[in-house]
Design an enzyme around this catalytic site. Structure first.
Site: not given
Ligand code: UDX
Length: 434
Positions: A266, A269, A326
């Site tokens: 997400c 993109k 993650k």
């Molecule tokens: C995200 C949004 O959070 C969600 O609301 C939406 O519907 C879809 O996109 P998701 O892709 O499941 O969700 O993952 P998310 O937990 O947001 O993490 C995204 C990326 O950011 C990961 O690679 C994670 O490692 C990174 N991240 C997240 C960080 O590097 N630091 C942070 O503090 C939080």
């Protein structure tokens, strides 16, 4: 009330199993026959905590899965949760939404029901208007008279998809028809206790999702930028900085973990789509361009930091710990680990990888180019450098006895999950000044 859900990925399937487990009459539609076969047996083709448990309850409650749109004929609500992948130029590909809209139009042409069609997929502002026109054309029926259309973006996070579906932080309902919005609002109020509901128009609902994800990405790139500065100031500790600024209620403590950059299906993109959308409107998206650039540069930063610790990477055995974007998911879409591996392979390093769930997905990409390890000990064995990419719980347990397996105990910890004071190794943690 009969509910149809078109597209059984993370969003659609999580929604289907939660509704099914609560006793709603659900029919899930997907074109992938293999995925459907598995679902009928109570299995999912992707991992998500508690999903299969609720799926089995849903099946007992008569949740059905099919590839045939005709099954939707008697549905009161039809949720659209198909993918909106990215094109090479960063824009989103709406072809799946358009195809589904045409099929829905054909379906309701001769139907006596007036369904509410609810778009949950992430789509750029103006898409509901396009969908409306497609359905009107293929059904010969008018919006508000023969069907209703609602924009209802989804905010669930992978690895917490079921939890987020059961208890979302907000429900956004966009549309033209007050009655249809009221019906959807009542549906959600019944489904979730005390959920805040935003009542708006479709374009705003669509924009909310992009603004939300772009802001999350901005927080990550912001903290990664600060982390890089910190690394050049001896003794500075990004963890204390994140904790402190996050305690300011005006900032908030989430999404301030510095790391190798954001990945997943997400955030990368959606930021790119917002940039493309903004440029098309003639608005220069300065901030989002930087967010994206910082994210890309973070990949090279991990490589450079590795070189600083162990010199040339050529012919070195590099252990990569964590492949999913993650923890607690097998999803490797836009995972930064893949970019790191590509760069290491290009530099003729010998790459060995470990992940508790994502190995099989990575094998399909790198095939025999890298070594796949089933245990942490195996991946560390004989390595010159270990790069921790994903904060899986088992990596937090790495201690000196494990490090002894390495040729040279050198660690690049992009998630700062190890305590370097307790370890005998050369250590670099993103955001730690040295
Ligand atoms: C995200 C949004 O959070 C969600 O609301 C939406 O519907 C879809 O996109 P998701 O892709 O499941 O969700 O993952 P998310 O937990 O947001 O993490 C995204 C990326 O950011 C990961 O690679 C994670 O490692 C990174 N991240 C997240 C960080 O590097 N630091 C942070 O503090 C939080």
């Amino acid at each position: 009330m009969k509910i149809g859900i078109i597209g059984l990925g993370f969003v659609g399937l999580s929604f289907a199993v939660v509704l099914g487990s609560k006793g709603y009459q659900v029919i899930g539609i997907d074109k992938n026959k293999h995925h459907l076969d598995l679902l009928q047996q109570g299995k999912s083709s992707f991992f998500e905590k508690d999903l299969e448990k609720l799926l089995k309850i849903g099946i007992k409650n008569k949740t059905k899965f099919s590839s045939s749109f005709s099954e939707l004929k008697t549905c009161d609500l039809i949720f659209v949760t198909v993918g909106t992948p990215q094109r090479d130029n960063g824009s989103i590909d709406l072809s799946m939404i358009e195809n589904v809209s045409k099929k829905i139009g054909n379906l309701i042409k001769n139907a006596s029901k007036k369904p509410i069609i609810v778009i949950k997929s992430t789509v750029t502002p103006g898409t509901a208007e396009k969908v409306k026109k497609i359905i009107e054309k293929s059904s010969g029926k008018k919006n508000k008279l023969g069907f209703d259309l609602i924009s209802n973006p989804e905010f669930l996070r992978e690895s917490q998809a079921i939890k987020d579906t059961i208890k979302p932080h907000i429900v956004v309902i966009g549309g033209e028809n007050k009655n249809a919005k009221k019906k959807i609002s009542q549906f959600y109020k019944k489904l979730h206790d005390n959920v805040p509901i935003i009542d708006t128009n479709s374009q705003t609902a669509e924009m909310i999702k992009y603004a939300n994800n772009s802001f999350l990405a901005t927080k990550i790139s912001y903290i990664n930028q600060i982390a890089k500065i910190c690394e050049n100031v001896p003794g500075v500790n990004i963890e204390d900085i994140s904790k402190s600024i996050g305690a300011d209620p005006r900032i908030g403590n989430s999404f301030l973990n510095a790391g190798p950059g954001y990945g997943g299906s997400c955030l990368p993109k959606d930021v790119k789509a917002m940039i493309h959308f903004s440029n098309k409107l003639g608005i220069n998206p300065l901030l989002l361009d930087s967010v994206e650039k910082i994210n890309r540069e973070q990949i090279q930063h991990v490589i450079n930091s590795s070189k600083k610790l162990c010199g040339t990477l050529k012919s070195k055995k590099i252990a990569i710990l964590g492949l999913s974007f993650k923890p607690n998911t097998a999803d490797i879409r836009d995972s930064i680990s893949l970019d790191i591996i590509k760069k290491l392979v290009k530099q003729n390093a010998y790459v060995a990888v470990h992940d508790p769930k994502a190995i099989e997905n990575v094998k399909k990409i790198f095939k025999e180019k890298i070594q796949y390890c089933s245990t942490v000990s195996q991946v560390l064995d004989g390595s010159d450098l270990a790069i921790i990419m994903t904060a899986w719980a088992e990596y937090k347990k790495i201690d000196n006895s494990k490090l002894k397996l390495m040729k040279k105990p050198v660690i690049v910890d992009t998630r700062r999950i190890l305590d370097s004071n307790k370890l005998k190794c050369k250590y670099f943690g993103i955001g730690f000044g040295n």
